[in-house]
Enzyme design. Structure first.
Site, short mmCIF file in Angstrom:
data_model
loop_
_atom_site.label_atom_id
_atom_site.label_comp_id
_atom_site.label_asym_id
_atom_site.label_seq_id
_atom_site.Cartn_x
_atom_site.Cartn_y
_atom_site.Cartn_z
N HIS A 489 36.07 24.48 30.26
CA HIS A 489 37.30 24.30 31.05
C HIS A 489 36.74 24.25 32.53
O HIS A 489 37.05 23.63 33.39
CB HIS A 489 38.18 25.15 30.60
CG HIS A 489 39.37 25.27 31.53
ND1 HIS A 489 40.83 24.66 30.97
CD2 HIS A 489 39.61 25.75 32.70
CE1 HIS A 489 41.61 25.08 31.97
NE2 HIS A 489 41.15 25.55 32.99
N GLU A 490 36.07 25.50 32.75
CA GLU A 490 35.91 25.88 34.27
C GLU A 490 34.71 25.02 34.75
O GLU A 490 35.03 24.21 35.96
CB GLU A 490 35.15 27.14 34.44
CG GLU A 490 36.49 28.12 33.99
CD GLU A 490 37.69 28.09 34.52
OE1 GLU A 490 38.00 27.83 35.67
OE2 GLU A 490 38.73 28.81 33.93
N HIS A 493 36.85 21.98 36.15
CA HIS A 493 37.22 22.16 37.47
C HIS A 493 36.20 21.97 38.42
O HIS A 493 36.29 21.37 39.38
CB HIS A 493 37.70 23.60 37.51
CG HIS A 493 39.11 23.80 37.10
ND1 HIS A 493 40.40 22.94 37.66
CD2 HIS A 493 39.63 25.04 36.34
CE1 HIS A 493 41.43 23.49 37.03
NE2 HIS A 493 40.86 24.83 36.10
ZN LIG Z 1 42.02 25.96 35.01
#
Ligand SMILES: [Zn+2]
Length: 695
Positions: A489-490, A493
């Site tokens: 997830h990170e 980003h």
């Molecule tokens: Zn997030």
């Protein structure tokens, strides 16, 4: 007094061309890729650097506002975009350290700087001469011959100023300044209370029998934690996730689970010096007052205006639509767990502190799967290689380890990111293990954003921070599947920041309810069987995860989704309720939360881990206030977007290129239009409901 002196001395230091300031933060960095020279940066450099950098920006902005030439895009908007570089640099390095590796000195600086920053920002946002120039340009923008990106940037500046109070009369401007200053102080206090309470000890065990049910790795980590706190021979569990979640999942001691669970949810709610109840009521009241001043009924109206959801009604409707199916599924999960409790011969009803423990049992019973079976296949380094490989297969980029770039802690590792043709794209830092100076959770941010004004390409410097399972004396970091997804997830980003491809970084304003799409879509690859086989390798033998475990993971994909969705939605309703308030009276936070949960009919077996007094997302800054719903809003988008890959090829390069161009690199205010360019149509909620087993 002290501050004035700083200003004076620094003003002298910066005069004189070619002479480099003594303060490393104010100097040109001649490190590789102009990365922050952490070896030289000391806490005491920040305060003078902040003051100097604010002065510098103030001078730049004054020059723009008072330019004798009439306003043009170049001398006003582009000039503003280029101003404040020094302050940006200092703030970002400080923000990283204060979040990931803080100490008393940094916390004091943050306390001292917050009101000064609030005032500084207001001085710019409420500068009438400056706003008059922006307004003039905005009113005749059709005649300026702007590119679409310039048009977006101008709109962002204009709306940014209006929403910060530029149109208010002097009296209201003063009121607004006072509110902003008070809020900035309250945020700092909240963050500091939060950190204190998360690092607090949740439980100390001193008898072997109280370790019943805990896996060896968990026991060992707790023993090491005790040692670090001078309690050799005992076992310490903190309220950091990697410590208390495995405890809740495995401990056979019901009364101890209750202690740990309550300690966690009651962070900030212990009626002591770190209590947040009064603080958050005050924050909520101030937010209403600010919204009213700016012409909005509620804080939520103010925030949502620039999100995809547009207004509170749309958000409530969206949450309500998901609430019923989620609650229905959670009730089924309660029944599964209660059946086990009854079968074991106990005569109690499932409580919130039992959920994690009995959910694990259901997982074992129904899917013959448990956390301990999976962890050996998720060594951190393997997982990180896994996500790098996914990015490489999709976008052709490469991550190359660099050992010549300075870091702020020995756990931090650095990679250079290269395009397929070897062009430098940016730098990526990973910092994955908990420590006492790190706040809880996981996040992605950057030391520098991408931009390309007049051909001067600035490459981004991106970092990911997490709190994942720490290596112990005899084992590497072995992650849970949730942690694996968080790591993916990170990095999502991170890719969003690395792929920025605009002239102006200010044109890439991504709405809060869109920003989790780039991150959440990566989680889909993390769990995909074909991808798992490439990176889930046993930490000792290197053998790939067996098909049998992959099947179990697949079969259990709907496991606990009712709980996860209900817990999350409850927190989202709570966030909306705090920010849909129309009056400015200060509430009793505990009472308010209770009413809010009763209103939606939250079942007693679920108590959300996100309670008002420790809800950092919405109270530690403006960040996610009226925006916690964004994760599931964006989940509709990511499930729909991933569907496009599933329907063709998981590593469909053409699709990936379109996703990168239209979604990840964009500089446009019409997010939906960008999404449709990628997908061909508006997102549908079906893929999400199916993925969570809520259909
Ligand atoms: Zn997030």
């Amino acid at each position: 007094m002290k501050e004035a002196m700083y200003l004076f001395t620094l003003a002298i230091i910066t005069v004189g061309c070619g002479v480099q300031p003594e303060n490393v933060l104010l100097r040109e960095w001649d490190t590789p890729f102009r990365t922050p020279p952490f070896d030289e940066i000391k806490s005491e450099h920040f305060m003078p650097a902040f003051l100097e950098a604010m002065e510098a920006e103030k001078a730049e902005v004054e020059a723009i506002a008072n330019d004798e030439e009439g306003p043009t895009f170049k001398n006003t908007i582009e000039a503003l975009e280029e101003s404040g570089e020094l302050l940006d640099r200092v703030s970002r390095v400080f923000g990283c350290l204060n979040g990931a590796n803080t100490n008393d000195e940094l916390q004091n600086i943050s306390k001292e700087v917050a009101p000064l920053r609030a005032k500084h920002n207001d001085d710019i946002n409420l500068n009438e001469t400056l706003f008059a120039r922006i307004e003039q340009l905005y009113e005749k923008k059709e005649s300026l011959g702007l590119t679409p990106e310039q048009d977006t940037l101008l709109e962002n500046y204009f709306l940014g100023f209006v929403r910060s109070g530029a149109n208010l009369n002097d009296e209201d401007k003063d009121k607004l300044r006072k509110i902003n200053e008070e809020l900035s102080n309250l945020y700092v206090k909240f963050r500091q209370n939060h950190l204190k309470q998360t690092n607090a000890i949740g439980l100390v065990i001193d008898k072997d029998e109280d370790l019943a049910g805990l896996p060896d790795g968990v026991v060992q980590a707790a023993a090491e934690m005790a040692e670090a706190r001078d309690m050799e021979g005992k076992w310490v569990f903190t309220l950091q996730k990697p410590s208390f979640i495995p405890f809740l999942m495995n401990s056979k001691k019901r009364e101890l689970r209750e202690i740990v669970f309550k300690a966690y949810v009651n962070r900030g709610n212990n009626n002591d010096e770190f209590d947040n109840k009064k603080l958050i009521s005050r924050v909520a009241a101030l937010r209403v007052r600010r919204a009213n001043l700016l012409g909005y009924k509620t804080h939520a109206d103010y925030v949502l205006e620039r999100n995809m959801a547009e207004n509170p009604e749309n958000v409530y409707k969206f949450l309500n639509d998901l609430w019923k199916p989620a609650l229905r599924r959670a009730r089924m999960e309660v029944a599964d767990m209660q059946a086990i409790i009854d079968k074991e011969g106990h005569d109690f009803r499932l409580q919130a502190w039992d959920w994690w423990y009995y959910a694990e049992k259901v997982k074992k019973e129904k899917y013959a799967l448990d956390d301990a079976m999976l962890r050996p296949f998720f060594k951190m380094e393997n997982v990180r290689n896994g996500v790098f490989n996914v990015a490489e297969k999709l976008y052709g980029i490469k991550f190359v380890k660099r050992n010549d770039i300075q870091v702020y802690h020995r756990d931090v590792e650095v990679f250079e990111v290269l395009e397929a043709d070897g062009t430098h794209l940016g730098i990526f830092y990973s910092d994955y293990y908990p420590r006492s100076g790190k706040r809880s959770g996981a996040w992605s941010s950057s030391f520098r954003s991408q931009s390309n004004i007049e051909g001067n390409f600035i490459a981004p410097l991106v970092y990911n921070v997490g709190n994942f399972a720490k290596p112990t004396a005899d084992k590497p970091s072995l992650m849970s599947i949730d942690e694996v997804e968080t790591l993916f997830h990170e990095l999502g980003h991170g890719l969003n920041s690395l792929f920025g491809n605009t002239i102006y970084s200010g044109s890439r304003r991504v709405p809060r309810d869109f920003v989790e799409l780039p991150s959440q879509i990566m989680e889909n690859w993390a769990r995909d069987p074909a991808v798992l086989r490439t990176y889930a390798l046993h930490y000792r033998t290197g053998t790939p995860i067996p098909q049998e475990l992959i099947d179990k993971l697949e079969n259990s994909k709907h496991f606990n989704q009712g709980f996860m969705t209900v817990e999350y939605l409850a927190a989202s309703f709570l966030d909306m309720d705090w920010h849909a308030l129309t009056d400015t009276s200060e509430r009793d936070a505990a009472e308010f939360e209770k009413e809010s949960m009763e209103k939606i009919g939250l079942i007693s077996e679920i108590e959300s881990r996100y309670q008002s007094t420790n809800f950092g997302h919405i109270f530690s800054s403006g960040g996610y206030s009226s925006g916690y719903y964004s994760y599931i809003w964006a989940a509709v988008l990511d499930a729909d977007a991933f569907q496009a890959f599933k329907e063709t090829d998981l590593f469909n390069k053409e699709l990936a290129a379109s996703f990168r161009k239209n979604v990840l690199s964009m500089g446009s205010n019409d997010t939906m239009a960008q999404y449709i360019k990628f997908r061909g149509f508006e997102p549908k909620v079906d893929a999400l409901l199916k993925r969570r087993g809520l259909d």
